[in-house]
Design a protein around this motif. Structure first.
Motif, PDB file in Angstrom:
ATOM      1  N   GLY A 205     -11.019   1.494  -9.178  1.00  0.00           N
ATOM      2  CA  GLY A 205     -12.136   2.247  -8.650  1.00  0.00           C
ATOM      3  C   GLY A 205     -12.144   2.518  -7.162  1.00  0.00           C
ATOM      4  O   GLY A 205     -12.733   3.508  -6.718  1.00  0.00           O
ATOM      5  N   HIS A 206     -11.480   1.662  -6.342  1.00  0.00           N
ATOM      6  CA  HIS A 206     -11.829   1.657  -4.912  1.00  0.00           C
ATOM      7  C   HIS A 206     -11.413   2.901  -4.134  1.00  0.00           C
ATOM      8  O   HIS A 206     -11.846   3.083  -2.993  1.00  0.00           O
ATOM      9  N   HIS A 207     -10.588   3.800  -4.727  1.00  0.00           N
ATOM     10  CA  HIS A 207     -10.236   5.027  -4.011  1.00  0.00           C
ATOM     11  C   HIS A 207     -11.171   6.180  -4.360  1.00  0.00           C
ATOM     12  O   HIS A 207     -11.192   7.184  -3.645  1.00  0.00           O
ATOM     13  N   SER A 208     -11.925   6.081  -5.443  1.00  0.00           N
ATOM     14  CA  SER A 208     -12.702   7.263  -5.859  1.00  0.00           C
ATOM     15  C   SER A 208     -13.893   7.450  -4.927  1.00  0.00           C
ATOM     16  O   SER A 208     -14.490   6.488  -4.446  1.00  0.00           O
TER      17      SER A 208
ATOM     18  N   TRP B  17      -8.616  -7.045  -1.283  1.00  0.00           N
ATOM     19  CA  TRP B  17      -7.287  -7.580  -0.991  1.00  0.00           C
ATOM     20  C   TRP B  17      -6.182  -6.772  -1.670  1.00  0.00           C
ATOM     21  O   TRP B  17      -4.999  -7.143  -1.599  1.00  0.00           O
ATOM     22  N   ASP B  18      -6.548  -5.669  -2.279  1.00  0.00           N
ATOM     23  CA  ASP B  18      -5.579  -4.695  -2.784  1.00  0.00           C
ATOM     24  C   ASP B  18      -4.768  -4.188  -1.582  1.00  0.00           C
ATOM     25  O   ASP B  18      -5.235  -4.223  -0.443  1.00  0.00           O
ATOM     26  N   ILE B  19      -3.515  -3.739  -1.843  1.00  0.00           N
ATOM     27  CA  ILE B  19      -2.672  -3.362  -0.715  1.00  0.00           C
ATOM     28  C   ILE B  19      -2.992  -1.964  -0.198  1.00  0.00           C
ATOM     29  O   ILE B  19      -2.448  -1.530   0.815  1.00  0.00           O
ATOM     30  N   HIS B  20      -3.903  -1.250  -0.875  1.00  0.00           N
ATOM     31  CA  HIS B  20      -4.282   0.083  -0.395  1.00  0.00           C
ATOM     32  C   HIS B  20      -5.666   0.031   0.234  1.00  0.00           C
ATOM     33  O   HIS B  20      -6.496  -0.785  -0.158  1.00  0.00           O
ATOM     34  N   HIS B  21      -5.930   0.927   1.137  1.00  0.00           N
ATOM     35  CA  HIS B  21      -7.264   1.006   1.750  1.00  0.00           C
ATOM     36  C   HIS B  21      -8.229   1.651   0.760  1.00  0.00           C
ATOM     37  O   HIS B  21      -7.984   2.756   0.290  1.00  0.00           O
TER      38      HIS B  21
ATOM     39  N   PHE C 201      -3.702  -6.463  -7.063  1.00  0.00           N
ATOM     40  CA  PHE C 201      -2.576  -7.390  -6.914  1.00  0.00           C
ATOM     41  C   PHE C 201      -1.284  -6.655  -6.566  1.00  0.00           C
ATOM     42  O   PHE C 201      -0.193  -7.197  -6.680  1.00  0.00           O
ATOM     43  N   ASP C 202      -1.423  -5.414  -6.082  1.00  0.00           N
ATOM     44  CA  ASP C 202      -0.250  -4.731  -5.548  1.00  0.00           C
ATOM     45  C   ASP C 202       0.074  -5.278  -4.162  1.00  0.00           C
ATOM     46  O   ASP C 202       1.039  -4.857  -3.538  1.00  0.00           O
ATOM     47  N   SER C 203      -0.715  -6.247  -3.689  1.00  0.00           N
ATOM     48  CA  SER C 203      -0.400  -6.954  -2.435  1.00  0.00           C
ATOM     49  C   SER C 203       0.502  -8.161  -2.702  1.00  0.00           C
ATOM     50  O   SER C 203       0.819  -8.899  -1.764  1.00  0.00           O
TER      51      SER C 203
ATOM     52  N   GLU D 284      -8.228  -4.036  -9.381  1.00  0.00           N
ATOM     53  CA  GLU D 284      -7.953  -2.692  -8.849  1.00  0.00           C
ATOM     54  C   GLU D 284      -6.499  -2.379  -9.186  1.00  0.00           C
ATOM     55  O   GLU D 284      -6.206  -2.154 -10.354  1.00  0.00           O
ATOM     56  N   GLY D 285      -5.588  -2.497  -8.211  1.00  0.00           N
ATOM     57  CA  GLY D 285      -4.185  -2.171  -8.458  1.00  0.00           C
ATOM     58  C   GLY D 285      -3.376  -3.388  -8.858  1.00  0.00           C
ATOM     59  O   GLY D 285      -3.922  -4.467  -9.070  1.00  0.00           O
ATOM     60  N   GLY D 286      -2.046  -3.195  -8.898  1.00  0.00           N
ATOM     61  CA  GLY D 286      -1.110  -4.243  -9.315  1.00  0.00           C
ATOM     62  C   GLY D 286      -0.174  -3.643 -10.338  1.00  0.00           C
ATOM     63  O   GLY D 286      -0.602  -3.342 -11.448  1.00  0.00           O
TER      64      GLY D 286
HETATM   65 ZN   LIG Z   1      -3.720  -0.521  -4.615  1.00  0.00          ZN
END
Ligand SMILES: [Zn+2]
Ligand SMILES: NCCCNCCCCCC(=O)CS
Length: 664
Positions: A133-136, A171-175, A264-266, A302-304
């Protein structure tokens, strides 16, 4: 109270239906392997399973516009061509006939989690969802995201529960630009994000992701952006940011609820992040947030995209949410230069908004904002490397996280006769008479003038420490006649008989053991209000606080910015927490300290207190048993001389202890 797990396999039923290199990593298997690992490790069964629900229009409209919602509502009826056409208006995202349904379930899952935490059905939990969700944004899908699950959840709790302050840790690797845009002028929502940035060269390539973007108008200071300008960041880099930026500010902010954009893409092995932090770091990141907001923490996936490190990281997070002791933070060194540069920039940019950062240094001379390069990147040249790079990253290997079993006995207590054993604790006393040899040795070294009762007590402590060493007992509390003698005896036993490293944390103006501090077998950190006569050295660190431990703000900032970095770098196998009389520390601060220190030594912490400190028994045991410490409330500014004292100590000690560095 338990830990909620919210998951529904319906959210696996959408995928990319055409060729798009940017989106091919967002696959249904992400959820399948994550949930599968939770089941396989017996973690799913230990959680409270809460059903998902479909988000309503009202939920979605808390953040998104009507026109955006109306447009997305049409996608289930679109042909493949129409879906492709529709997708073109957004970036790095794809649509599917079932993605609107899944997006409503992902949001509904998030709100179910938040409802159950806010109503006290559970203490914390994880929503295992996709799409993320965090980019929308209000009127746009982006970065695989359709509805902004966490941003909506923050608005939802403010509206439904009258929550005053929400902390969002991304803490996802994207802003998470979508989250930032939702709250940039809102002081009630503190948004923290670290993200791969590479001086704006990395996606989503936004100027407003940099450290000097701090929020607008009333929201100034409530957006914290930590750019990673290089890849291969490690555990030390992540922990440094927690100790010297996030935690000090979070404790000052004192949120009523913590939401985590748990991407968890971080983690190591991820094709997007290209970082080197190992999955067990999420055990610590989670643990370090669990004493905020009275333990009310909602993590939302979120990601990963590396299926192996994703599954492991999800398990590490849930282990910690369940209160399982964290694995030891092995061989941490200091932050790399690039991380230090970012750390200094962020602390400098937020100096004027947060009293805990008031003494932060200026911007580094090599001001990194000038390094922002134009976006003319050579796509062709990059693509060639892309294939090579992906192979290298997919080939990354890292140690399997250690098994995290909670010892049969969580907390054992050694109490004077007549003192009731708190429930859930196990009363510990010697099964048989103390070993005469042991008593003999004790007499020689420690208890010349004491009576036999001491001998029994000390023998019990030694036996208790031995059982902690064997992981039969996790933590302990002992009320003793003479804490200094007990401290010296236990430290001596643990370092010699068990050849361990012992972190001794003394709170109050008692006496501290000098033994063991020269060979590094013992690290003593002593908080008191008196200038110490002790000679400061690498392993004997007196922390003199003007108001001692009675000032919550000064003390907790010293714990976060000094004690925790020292403890994590030292990586003891046993923590000895000693409260000497007259410390003036209040129960809730003591519980925060006890809770935070359990991230070390696999939770093997032994608390020693003077036997007449009866009032401390229950709060201490509650914390040792894994209950969240009560929130300290909003902290006023710490006494300037205390902030200064901690800052000066950090400057003096950072040559020996790299995790104390906050400037290049
Ligand atoms: Zn991400
Ligand atoms: N245009 C050059 C390549 C862009 N790749 C962007 C991938 C979006 C990642 C979004 C994500 O992971 C959400 S957590």
């Amino acid at each position: 109270m338990g830990t909620a797990l919210i998951y529904d396999e319906e959210m696996t039923r959408y995928k990319l239906l055409w060729v798009d290199p940017a989106c091919k990593i967002e696959v249904p298997e992400r959820l399948v392997v994550s949930y599968g690992a939770l089941v396989e490790n017996g973690l799913a069964d230990r959680c409270v399973s809460i059903p998902v629900r479909e988000a309503t229009d009202a939920d979605i409209l808390l953040v998104h516009s009507e026109e955006y919602l109306e447009a997305v509502k049409k996608t289930p009826y679109m042909t493949l061509e129409e879906l492709k056409e529709f997708t073109l208006q957004y970036g790095d995202v794809y649509f599917h006939p079932n993605i609107y349904h899944c997006a409503k379930l992902a949001l509904g899952a998030t709100l179910q989690l938040v409802d159950n935490v806010m109503t006290g059905k559970v203490r914390n939990g994880l929503a295992l969802v996709r799409p993320p969700g965090h980019h929308s944004m209000r009127s746009a899908a982006s970065g695989f995201c359709i509805f902004n699950n966490v941003a909506i959840a923050a608005q939802y709790v403010k509206q439904k529960y009258g929550v005053k302050r929400v902390l969002i840790v991304d803490w996802d690797i994207h802003h998470g630009q979508g989250v930032q845009y939702s709250f940039e002028d809102d002081p009630s929502v503190l948004y923290f994000s670290w993200h791969r940035y590479e001086h704006q060269k990395f996606w989503p390539n936004l100027r407003e992701s940099d450290f000097d973007v701090v929020g607008k108008e009333k929201g100034a200071g409530s957006t914290i952006n930590v750019p990673w300008n290089k890849v291969k960041m490690q555990n030390s880099d992540y922990l440094s940011i927690f100790f010297h930026v996030l935690l000090p500010v979070a404790y000052e902010f004192s949120p009523d609820l913590v939401l985590v954009c748990a991407g968890f893409d971080s983690a190591i092995g991820d094709p997007e992040g290209e970082m080197c932090a190992t999955p067990d770091i999420f055990a610590h990141l989670t643990h370090l947030l669990m004493n905020l907001a009275g333990g009310k923490l909602c993590a939302v996936l979120e990601g990963g995209y590396n299926l192996k490190s994703l599954a492991q990281s999800v398990c590490q997070t849930v282990h910690s949410l369940l209160g399982d002791p964290a694995p030891r933070p092995a061989n941490l060194e200091g932050p790399c230069n690039s991380a230090l540069e970012s750390l200094q920039c962020v602390r400098s940019a937020h100096r004027k908004y947060w009293s805990c950062l008031k003494h932060a240094a200026d911007l580094p001379t090599s001001d990194i904002s000038t390094k922002r390069i134009k976006l003319a990147e050579d796509e062709e040249e990059e693509k060639l490397d892309e294939v090579e790079k992906e192979k290298l990253i997919a080939a990354m290997v890292w140690p399997q996280p250690v098994k995290r079993v909670t010892p049969p006995t969580r907390t054992a207590v050694v109490l004077p006769d007549g003192v009731a054993c708190p429930d859930r604790c196990k009363h510990f006393s010697l099964s048989e008479d103390p070993d005469p040899l042991v008593v003999q040795k004790l007499r020689e070294n420690f208890i010349k003038d004491a009576d036999d009762k001491d001998a029994v007590t000390l023998s019990s402590l030694i036996a208790l420490v031995d059982k902690m060493e064997k992981n039969e007992i996790c933590s302990g509390l002992a009320l003793v006649r003479d804490v200094s003698m007990a401290m010296r005896c236990v430290a001596q036993h643990a370092t010699t008989a068990l050849s361990n490293r012992v972190l001794v944390v003394c709170v109050g103006d008692g006496i501290v053991p000098h033994r063991g501090t020269d060979d590094g077998k013992t690290l003593v950190v002593h908080f008191s209000s008196k200038e110490s006569e002790e000679q400061e050295c690498k392993y004997l660190i007196p922390v003199c606080l003007k108001k001692g431990c009675s000032d919550a703000s000064g003390f907790i900032q010293a714990v976060l910015g000094l004690l925790l970095p020292l403890g994590y770098e030292y990586d003891p196998s046993l923590v000895l927490l000693v409260q000497t009389p007259g410390s003036g520390i209040c129960d809730s601060v003591w519980q925060q300290l006890t809770g935070l220190l359990q991230g070390l030594a696999q939770g093997h912490i032994l608390v020693l207190m003077q036997e007449d400190e009866r009032t401390c028994i229950d709060p201490t045991c509650s914390s040792l048993l894994g209950d969240a410490a009560p929130s300290l409330g909003q902290l006023h500014a710490a006494p300037p001389e205390d902030v200064e004292a901690v800052e000066n100590l950090r400057q003096r000690l950072k040559a020996d202890w790299k995790l104390l560095q906050t400037t290049e």
